[in-house]
Design a protein around this motif. Sequence first.
Motif, mmCIF file in Angstrom:
data_model
loop_
_atom_site.group_PDB
_atom_site.id
_atom_site.type_symbol
_atom_site.label_atom_id
_atom_site.label_comp_id
_atom_site.label_asym_id
_atom_site.label_seq_id
_atom_site.Cartn_x
_atom_site.Cartn_y
_atom_site.Cartn_z
ATOM 1 N N LYS A 203 0.829 -1.205 0.000
ATOM 2 C CA LYS A 203 0.000 0.000 0.000
ATOM 3 C C LYS A 203 0.865 1.258 0.000
ATOM 4 O O LYS A 203 1.966 1.264 0.542
ATOM 5 C CB LYS A 203 -0.900 0.035 1.241
ATOM 6 N N LEU A 205 0.279 4.974 1.405
ATOM 7 C CA LEU A 205 -0.616 5.721 2.282
ATOM 8 C C LEU A 205 -0.356 7.211 2.186
ATOM 9 O O LEU A 205 0.762 7.649 1.901
ATOM 10 C CB LEU A 205 -0.426 5.262 3.737
ATOM 11 N N ASP A 224 -5.691 8.178 3.853
ATOM 12 C CA ASP A 224 -6.188 7.494 2.654
ATOM 13 C C ASP A 224 -5.140 6.506 2.137
ATOM 14 O O ASP A 224 -3.933 6.738 2.250
ATOM 15 C CB ASP A 224 -6.508 8.506 1.547
ATOM 16 N N TRP A 225 -5.630 5.428 1.548
ATOM 17 C CA TRP A 225 -4.758 4.424 0.927
ATOM 18 C C TRP A 225 -5.033 4.464 -0.570
ATOM 19 O O TRP A 225 -6.163 4.265 -1.015
ATOM 20 C CB TRP A 225 -5.035 3.050 1.544
ATOM 21 N N VAL A 257 -9.114 5.835 -3.912
ATOM 22 C CA VAL A 257 -8.482 5.672 -2.599
ATOM 23 C C VAL A 257 -9.423 4.894 -1.683
ATOM 24 O O VAL A 257 -10.652 4.961 -1.823
ATOM 25 C CB VAL A 257 -8.128 7.031 -1.966
ATOM 26 N N ASN A 258 -8.812 4.172 -0.785
ATOM 27 C CA ASN A 258 -9.578 3.438 0.226
ATOM 28 C C ASN A 258 -9.585 4.280 1.495
ATOM 29 O O ASN A 258 -8.525 4.594 2.049
ATOM 30 C CB ASN A 258 -8.927 2.074 0.490
ATOM 31 N N GLU A 283 3.399 1.189 3.568
ATOM 32 C CA GLU A 283 2.656 0.452 4.603
ATOM 33 C C GLU A 283 3.611 0.149 5.770
ATOM 34 O O GLU A 283 4.754 -0.268 5.554
ATOM 35 C CB GLU A 283 2.122 -0.839 3.990
#
Length: 419
Positions: A203, A205, A224-225, A257-258, A283
């Motif tokens: 990931k 970030l 946000d990821w 984004v996640n 990450e």
Amino acid sequence: MPMIQVVIATVLMFFLLVSLHEWGHFYFARRAGILVREFAIGFGPKLFSAKRGETRYTIRLLPIGGFVRMAGEDPETVEIQAGQTIAVRQKDDLVTRIYVDRLEERSGVLLGEVKSIDLEKDLHIRLDVDGDAIRLNVHPQALVVGRGRETQIAPIDRQFGSKTVGQRALSIFAGPVMNFVLAFVLFGAAVQMSGVVVDHPTKVLINGVIDDSPAAKAGLQKGDWVVSVNGQAVGGDIDAFVDMIGTSVGKPMKWVVNRSGEEVNLTVTPGSDGKVGIYPGPEKRQPGIGESVKIAGESMVTWTKVIFDGFRKIVFGEVGLKDMSGPVGTTKVTIDIAKQGLPYLTNWAAILSLYLGIFNLLPIPALDGSRLLFLGLEAVRGRPVDPNRESMVHFIGFAMLMLLMVVVTYNDILGLVRK
């Protein structure tokens, strides 16, 4: 981090770095029995002053360091000569206060002409009181009152110069040591707060978003990821992610984004500089205490090498005055870093603390390293260097450091104005 918190955190950081350094001097001087007259943060005019016990604690106008003023190294003495008329106040047959002016306003005192006086070794005063010569013993913490202030006497065994070379060296060396200890603790704390990169990151970030940047306007948020950009999965490759942004100047980019488990679609347009105003990070995982200690030690070694490489560049002319920063430039960098969050500020504070400790040990007149050098010469020669000559060396060194500070501060301010 909100601006008010940034300012407070920056002030507290500088206060911590300086005060802990001076506390090292203060603590070991007191342990050696040296009278510490003042514990000061900053230089110049006093902004705040309070006396506790034998020591006066002050905060001064110019936040460019601090000092611990020890008896025997300071000019704060009041000379009393034979033939001078003084007044004394006694308690339990010991002189506790010696008045040198406004004698007619003193009550409950003994007035007389000084025949002889010793406030360092024998601690006595011989007075002629109405034709009678009397000898008075002086309390080792007696105060000399005159010119609107009180000055505690410093018997010879309370003066810096009366202590052994080892005791004096320890009281000086303790300042930089405190900075090394603080740096180690802060490096470890920063690791605990920020975590360590996982072995195979998957990931990218968003660790921070700059206000009013393209990212902020697009709605990106810290935490946000980044899942994909223009339909291409990002994974954990930060370099590739940054390259994608840099090659899309002025072009709208479709980001997914996640955010808290939900995918959010955003349109982000890089500025003319090829940036969007974010602090991307890989990450991470939470390290154990042992791992944090190991990383802190490695950081100490790494940054020590970087600092000494910087000194080397200065010595060999690879870095000029125009490239050096003073208090203003350092403060600006600190504020910029503080905006990124507490872990970044903590790591930066560790670097500054390490730098402060190393810099103070350099054999430059007026710095701790120079004072240790003189003590080393005393240990080898078996006798101290002439105090007047040593004081002159330190005075000239301090004046040159202040001049350098003025020059680099001028460069800092000029650089800010030109932007």
